[in-house]
Write a protein that holds these residues in place. Structure first.
Motif, mmCIF file in Angstrom:
data_model
loop_
_atom_site.group_PDB
_atom_site.id
_atom_site.type_symbol
_atom_site.label_atom_id
_atom_site.label_comp_id
_atom_site.label_asym_id
_atom_site.label_seq_id
_atom_site.Cartn_x
_atom_site.Cartn_y
_atom_site.Cartn_z
ATOM 1 N N HIS A 17 40.705 41.599 90.507
ATOM 2 C CA HIS A 17 41.144 40.215 90.309
ATOM 3 C C HIS A 17 42.675 40.122 90.284
ATOM 4 N N PRO A 18 43.235 39.248 91.133
ATOM 5 C CA PRO A 18 44.689 39.115 91.230
ATOM 6 C C PRO A 18 45.346 38.796 89.891
ATOM 7 N N ALA A 19 44.725 37.929 89.112
ATOM 8 C CA ALA A 19 45.318 37.565 87.826
ATOM 9 C C ALA A 19 45.445 38.791 86.929
ATOM 10 N N ARG A 20 44.434 39.665 86.975
ATOM 11 C CA ARG A 20 44.489 40.858 86.120
ATOM 12 C C ARG A 20 45.577 41.808 86.590
ATOM 13 N N ARG A 21 45.778 41.904 87.898
ATOM 14 C CA ARG A 21 46.880 42.758 88.369
ATOM 15 C C ARG A 21 48.220 42.174 87.933
ATOM 16 N N ARG A 22 48.350 40.862 88.011
ATOM 17 C CA ARG A 22 49.606 40.247 87.551
ATOM 18 C C ARG A 22 49.801 40.483 86.059
ATOM 19 N N MET A 23 48.706 40.461 85.308
ATOM 20 C CA MET A 23 48.817 40.731 83.874
ATOM 21 C C MET A 23 49.394 42.120 83.629
ATOM 22 N N LEU A 24 48.921 43.084 84.406
ATOM 23 C CA LEU A 24 49.460 44.436 84.242
ATOM 24 C C LEU A 24 50.958 44.446 84.528
ATOM 25 N N ASP A 25 51.364 43.738 85.559
ATOM 26 C CA ASP A 25 52.800 43.650 85.858
ATOM 27 C C ASP A 25 53.563 43.089 84.659
ATOM 28 N N LEU A 26 52.993 42.025 84.069
ATOM 29 C CA LEU A 26 53.651 41.411 82.910
ATOM 30 C C LEU A 26 53.780 42.414 81.764
ATOM 31 N N LYS A 36 49.236 35.087 73.645
ATOM 32 C CA LYS A 36 49.757 33.757 73.960
ATOM 33 C C LYS A 36 50.811 33.820 75.059
ATOM 34 N N TRP A 37 51.696 34.807 74.967
ATOM 35 C CA TRP A 37 52.765 34.925 75.957
ATOM 36 C C TRP A 37 52.182 35.209 77.337
ATOM 37 N N VAL A 38 51.216 36.105 77.409
ATOM 38 C CA VAL A 38 50.581 36.401 78.700
ATOM 39 C C VAL A 38 49.932 35.131 79.245
ATOM 40 N N THR A 39 49.182 34.459 78.353
ATOM 41 C CA THR A 39 48.490 33.239 78.776
ATOM 42 C C THR A 39 49.445 32.216 79.387
ATOM 43 N N SER A 40 50.640 32.135 78.830
ATOM 44 C CA SER A 40 51.603 31.106 79.271
ATOM 45 C C SER A 40 51.996 31.270 80.736
ATOM 46 N N HIS A 41 51.693 32.421 81.326
ATOM 47 C CA HIS A 41 52.051 32.648 82.734
ATOM 48 C C HIS A 41 50.952 32.237 83.708
ATOM 49 N N PHE A 42 49.858 31.687 83.193
ATOM 50 C CA PHE A 42 48.744 31.362 84.082
ATOM 51 C C PHE A 42 48.306 29.914 83.904
ATOM 52 N N ASP A 43 47.556 29.446 84.893
ATOM 53 C CA ASP A 43 47.091 28.066 84.878
ATOM 54 C C ASP A 43 45.839 27.896 84.024
ATOM 55 N N PHE A 44 45.046 28.946 83.935
ATOM 56 C CA PHE A 44 43.772 28.802 83.229
ATOM 57 C C PHE A 44 43.952 28.883 81.716
ATOM 58 N N SER A 45 42.853 28.686 81.009
ATOM 59 C CA SER A 45 42.909 28.565 79.549
ATOM 60 C C SER A 45 43.147 29.904 78.865
ATOM 61 N N ARG A 46 43.483 29.815 77.593
ATOM 62 C CA ARG A 46 43.680 31.016 76.777
ATOM 63 C C ARG A 46 42.424 31.860 76.734
ATOM 64 N N ILE A 47 41.270 31.219 76.679
ATOM 65 C CA ILE A 47 40.023 31.977 76.592
ATOM 66 C C ILE A 47 39.798 32.774 77.873
ATOM 67 N N ALA A 48 40.063 32.154 79.005
ATOM 68 C CA ALA A 48 39.948 32.872 80.262
ATOM 69 C C ALA A 48 40.883 34.072 80.265
ATOM 70 N N ALA A 49 42.111 33.859 79.814
ATOM 71 C CA ALA A 49 43.075 34.959 79.756
ATOM 72 C C ALA A 49 42.565 36.072 78.854
ATOM 73 N N MET A 50 42.003 35.705 77.703
ATOM 74 C CA MET A 50 41.491 36.725 76.789
ATOM 75 C C MET A 50 40.369 37.525 77.423
ATOM 76 N N LYS A 51 39.533 36.857 78.194
ATOM 77 C CA LYS A 51 38.458 37.587 78.869
ATOM 78 C C LYS A 51 39.046 38.595 79.856
#
Lengths: 118, 118
Positions: A17-26, A36-51
């Motif tokens: 998943h592209p979002a997960r690769r970007r998370m690793l970069d972050l 919260k900081w990671v979540t702030s870099h994406f369009d989807f919700s905090r819960i999606a980010a946590m998953k």
DNA sequence: CTCATAGGTAACTGCTAGGTTACCTGTTTA
DNA sequence: TAAACAGGTAACCTAGCAGTTACCTATGAG
């Protein structure tokens, strides 16, 4: 023919998943950052980010530690290094030229290190 | 922050499935093999195998050529090399020791080549 | 204390990946 | 030329992924 530990299965799936690769970069750029900081870099919700983060953590690509009411997130390179090892051993014959490039890069890096420590 | 060509997206997704990774292994070991031969190594149907193969081909990980009534399949290492490049550049700081190992492997390989060509 | 803040869980939904069967096309070969 | 053989397409089913909203828990600040 079972030459692939289940561990890497999870890592490969996590990296799909592209979002997960970007998370690793972050996490590489900001070790110890919060959910919260990671979540702030994406369009989807905090819960999606946590998953996504827990998928990464289950795959061993992230290590996290709860500090107070926040969770500190860290990148873990081990699974990616294992994937890399698998490739260089299995597909070794296709890597000759590429590995030569790596050799130069490694030596440049080491030269810098030696100069620094000298 | 858009440093990742869409190409690699497809490659990562393709590599997420264990069967597809095994297929690549098969193609490395038996270049030019047929769809039927690849299929014979799996439990699922020929159609499922063909779908996996076309995912791999769309991702550029496979090149194929129709010869008569069979299709010859070949592994293409370029996307994997690109992934590797992405990792070594983005996560470079985590690779110092690992890259040292690579250096030894490369030099061993080159030494063998030089001996052969001498 | 109280309340805003950071994180975690539960339950639901839409979509697509991964599999199936059925059928069709083109190429050898007996 | 008939029939076996290799591959390709279509239509369908199902499980799970990726997202949502709603609600709960615990901690730090005022």
């Amino acid at each position: 023919m079972r030459n692939e530990p289940d561990t890497l299965d999870a890592a490969f799936a996590a990296l799909a998943h592209p979002a997960r690769r970007r998370m690793l970069d972050l996490l590489v750029q900001a070790p110890g950052c919060s959910v919260k900081w990671v979540t702030s870099h994406f369009d989807f919700s905090r819960i999606a980010a946590m998953k996504h983060l827990s998928v990464l953590e289950d795959a061993g690509l992230i290590i996290s530690e709860k500090k107070g009411r926040t969770r500190e997130l860290y990148f873990n390179s081990v699974p990616i290094q294992q994937i890399y090892d698998r490739w260089t051993s299995q597909y070794g014959s296709f890597w000759a030229e590429r590995l030569a490039d790596v050799k130069e890069r490694v030596e440049a890096r080491q030269a810098k290190g030696e100069r620094k420590s000298a």
